[in-house]
Design an enzyme around this catalytic site. Structure first.
Site, PDB file in Angstrom:
ATOM      1  N   LYS A   1      39.171  20.387  28.923  1.00  0.00           N
ATOM      2  CA  LYS A   1      39.984  21.805  30.117  1.00  0.00           C
ATOM      3  C   LYS A   1      40.327  22.722  29.977  1.00  0.00           C
ATOM      4  O   LYS A   1      40.875  23.809  30.230  1.00  0.00           O
ATOM      5  CB  LYS A   1      40.379  21.000  31.698  1.00  0.00           C
ATOM      6  CG  LYS A   1      41.404  19.795  30.836  1.00  0.00           C
ATOM      7  CD  LYS A   1      42.038  18.692  32.197  1.00  0.00           C
ATOM      8  CE  LYS A   1      41.875  17.729  32.249  1.00  0.00           C
ATOM      9  NZ  LYS A   1      42.728  16.761  30.854  1.00  0.00           N
TER      10      LYS A   1
ATOM     11  N   LYS B   1      35.506  19.882  21.347  1.00  0.00           N
ATOM     12  CA  LYS B   1      35.127  18.821  22.459  1.00  0.00           C
ATOM     13  C   LYS B   1      35.206  19.304  24.153  1.00  0.00           C
ATOM     14  O   LYS B   1      35.568  20.018  23.621  1.00  0.00           O
ATOM     15  CB  LYS B   1      36.720  17.938  22.381  1.00  0.00           C
ATOM     16  CG  LYS B   1      37.439  18.132  22.624  1.00  0.00           C
ATOM     17  CD  LYS B   1      38.391  16.927  22.617  1.00  0.00           C
ATOM     18  CE  LYS B   1      39.704  17.269  23.337  1.00  0.00           C
ATOM     19  NZ  LYS B   1      40.277  15.703  24.407  1.00  0.00           N
TER      20      LYS B   1
ATOM     21  N   LYS C   1      48.218  22.084  20.895  1.00  0.00           N
ATOM     22  CA  LYS C   1      48.534  22.623  21.859  1.00  0.00           C
ATOM     23  C   LYS C   1      49.811  23.157  22.233  1.00  0.00           C
ATOM     24  O   LYS C   1      49.955  24.965  22.670  1.00  0.00           O
ATOM     25  CB  LYS C   1      49.024  21.177  22.802  1.00  0.00           C
ATOM     26  CG  LYS C   1      47.706  20.477  23.791  1.00  0.00           C
ATOM     27  CD  LYS C   1      47.777  20.364  24.412  1.00  0.00           C
ATOM     28  CE  LYS C   1      46.668  19.146  25.235  1.00  0.00           C
ATOM     29  NZ  LYS C   1      46.773  18.220  26.230  1.00  0.00           N
TER      30      LYS C   1
HETATM   31  N1  AQP Z   1      35.430  15.567  25.653  1.00  0.00           N
HETATM   32  C1  AQP Z   1      35.299  14.172  25.358  1.00  0.00           C
HETATM   33  N2  AQP Z   1      34.770  13.403  25.576  1.00  0.00           N
HETATM   34  C2  AQP Z   1      34.974  11.968  25.421  1.00  0.00           C
HETATM   35  N3  AQP Z   1      36.240  11.845  25.950  1.00  0.00           N
HETATM   36  C3  AQP Z   1      37.449  13.258  25.977  1.00  0.00           C
HETATM   37  N4  AQP Z   1      38.382  12.475  26.683  1.00  0.00           N
HETATM   38  C4  AQP Z   1      38.786  13.935  27.150  1.00  0.00           C
HETATM   39  N5  AQP Z   1      37.776  14.619  27.001  1.00  0.00           N
HETATM   40  C5  AQP Z   1      37.005  13.834  26.493  1.00  0.00           C
HETATM   41  C6  AQP Z   1      39.255  11.688  28.138  1.00  0.00           C
HETATM   42  O1  AQP Z   1      39.190  11.313  28.525  1.00  0.00           O
HETATM   43  C7  AQP Z   1      40.578  11.029  29.064  1.00  0.00           C
HETATM   44  C8  AQP Z   1      41.533  11.539  30.209  1.00  0.00           C
HETATM   45  O2  AQP Z   1      42.253  12.791  28.977  1.00  0.00           O
HETATM   46  P1  AQP Z   1      42.839  13.129  30.113  1.00  0.00           P
HETATM   47  O3  AQP Z   1      43.553  13.995  31.352  1.00  0.00           O
HETATM   48  O4  AQP Z   1      44.770  13.288  29.085  1.00  0.00           O
HETATM   49  O5  AQP Z   1      42.386  14.728  29.824  1.00  0.00           O
HETATM   50  P2  AQP Z   1      42.812  15.325  27.936  1.00  0.00           P
HETATM   51  O6  AQP Z   1      42.452  13.605  26.875  1.00  0.00           O
HETATM   52  O7  AQP Z   1      43.665  15.649  27.618  1.00  0.00           O
HETATM   53  O8  AQP Z   1      41.165  15.701  28.633  1.00  0.00           O
HETATM   54  P3  AQP Z   1      40.962  17.834  28.148  1.00  0.00           P
HETATM   55  O9  AQP Z   1      40.131  18.364  28.534  1.00  0.00           O
HETATM   56  O10 AQP Z   1      41.063  17.518  26.439  1.00  0.00           O
HETATM   57  O11 AQP Z   1      42.450  17.748  28.654  1.00  0.00           O
HETATM   58  P4  AQP Z   1      43.410  19.056  27.354  1.00  0.00           P
HETATM   59  O12 AQP Z   1      42.004  20.535  27.646  1.00  0.00           O
HETATM   60  O13 AQP Z   1      44.032  19.256  28.630  1.00  0.00           O
HETATM   61  O14 AQP Z   1      43.403  18.478  26.232  1.00  0.00           O
HETATM   62  C9  AQP Z   1      41.533  10.782  27.730  1.00  0.00           C
HETATM   63  O15 AQP Z   1      40.628   9.020  27.258  1.00  0.00           O
HETATM   64  C10 AQP Z   1      40.278  11.617  26.898  1.00  0.00           C
HETATM   65  O16 AQP Z   1      40.225  10.450  25.399  1.00  0.00           O
END
Ligand code: AQP
Length: 334
Positions: free
Chosen positions: A200, A197, A114
């Site tokens: 968002k 993966k 990040k």
């Molecule tokens: N692609 C994925 N496959 C399986 N699990 C996933 N999670 C996120 N993406 C996948 C799981 O969702 C939960 C919430 O995650 P978060 O709010 O911490 O969001 P994140 O992991 O930050 O999701 P993003 O979309 O990847 O956001 P950014 O891009 O901001 O980093 C967690 O349990 C995560 O494992």
């Protein structure tokens, strides 16, 4: 016997959760509320580790909470709350910050990814200490299990290390949590880039399926998902990562084992298969979208539900923090 405890959180950093969040986390949260003493939070403190707009954060926090209830979390069966409503998260994070080595924190790959995107000097100290706040979230509730996707494994290991270190230095205080990861859905990938993966912050709009998206665009995106030049619907991570991702999605959404799906589409090419995947996604998301809209139409009631959750979470958090303060040596307030 008391039920084992579960804790998990999700960031209010988008206008909708996506399919990765849904399969990797949310759906398991719903199942686990039946057999665990479950605490789930909208982690707004984590959301401000990257630049944000206050009005947008407030709106997204409600949208996130509404989606949790709409996906099936029942306030009579589990505790749903907003992280900043329980100040002990930040307080415990400070104590854990003081137990974490700089090198240890610097090894966290999510920060590396990040901060690389933002430029190392633009990244905040909050983004650097994000995993330590996450450790505080989990340890505060004495969680036995943490349902997450594969991307969070390293943070869970840090949580266990910090919990163990605290216990060792100051006496048995924290339960050491185990990750709860479903192999089949631990990493849902981007529809346009099956090596990454679904995310968002880094997926293109065409690569991500949003829970709150209308059926039309959802169908279009699945039909345009990257597959490969062959025609065979077969799971093969190495040579057919796009098809394999779609097979995982359909299998998880319909409860049909992958070999059964492979047999069903044998000799049919990708068209029918993709159409069925799209229908499975639309069928799963439509009721959640409709319930989310209803919940958002009554903000007062939604805020009340979250206040009840914060009340229950706060009781547990205060108990743990009282113990932590004493063990660390903070003077009791007369
Ligand atoms: N692609 C994925 N496959 C399986 N699990 C996933 N999670 C996120 N993406 C996948 C799981 O969702 C939960 C919430 O995650 P978060 O709010 O911490 O969001 P994140 O992991 O930050 O999701 P993003 O979309 O990847 O956001 P950014 O891009 O901001 O980093 C967690 O349990 C995560 O494992």
């Amino acid at each position: 016997m008391a039920r084992p405890r579960v804790l998990s959180g999700i960031q209010p950093t988008a206008d909708s959760f996506h399919l990765g969040n849904y399969l990797g986390a949310l759906r398991q949260w719903v199942t686990m509320q039946e057999t665990y003493d479950a605490f789930y939070c909208v982690v707004d403190l984590h959301a401000i580790t990257v630049p944000h707009d206050p009005a947008e954060l407030r709106r997204r926090s409600r949208v996130a909470a509404a989606q949790l209830f709409a996906a099936g979390l029942d306030p009579d069966r589990c505790t749903v709350f907003v992280q900043s409503h329980v100040p002990e998260h930040a307080e415990l994070a400070w104590v854990l910050n003081c137990l974490t080595g700089m090198g240890e924190a610097a090894r966290m790959t999510q920060f590396k990814d990040k901060s690389a995107k933002q430029g190392e000097n633009a990244a905040s100290v909050g983004l650097f200490t994000y995993p330590i706040l996450q450790a505080a979230d989990i340890l505060l509730y004495q969680a036995d299990r943490v349902p997450v996707g594969a991307d969070q494994k390293q943070h869970l290991e840090l949580t266990r290390d910090l919990g163990q270190r605290f216990n060792h230095r100051f006496g048995e205080t924290f339960t050491l949590p185990q990750p709860h990861i479903l192999k089949e859905v631990e990493k849902i990938t981007d529809l346009q880039d099956p090596s990454a993966k679904m995310s968002k912050s880094s997926s293109s709009p065409q690569g991500i399926l949003d829970v709150l998206e209308a059926p039309g665009p959802l169908r279009k995106k699945v039909m345009r998902a990257v597959t490969d030049t062959g025609t065979e619907v077969r799971a093969d991570d190495e040579n057919k990562p796009g098809v394999t991702n779609l097979l995982r999605i359909q299998s998880a959404l319909t409860g049909t084992p992958i070999p059964e799906l492979e047999a069903r589409y044998a000799g049919q090419g990708y068209g029918t298969f993709k159409k069925d995947v799209a229908e499975a996604v639309v069928e799963a998301f439509t009721p959640i979208r409709e319930r989310t809209e209803k919940l958002l139409a009554n903000e007062t009631e939604l805020d009340r539900m979250l206040a009840v959750g914060a009340g229950r979470a706060g009781e547990v958090a205060r108990r743990t923090m009282a113990m932590v303060r004493d063990r660390v040596g903070f003077l009791p307030r007369a």
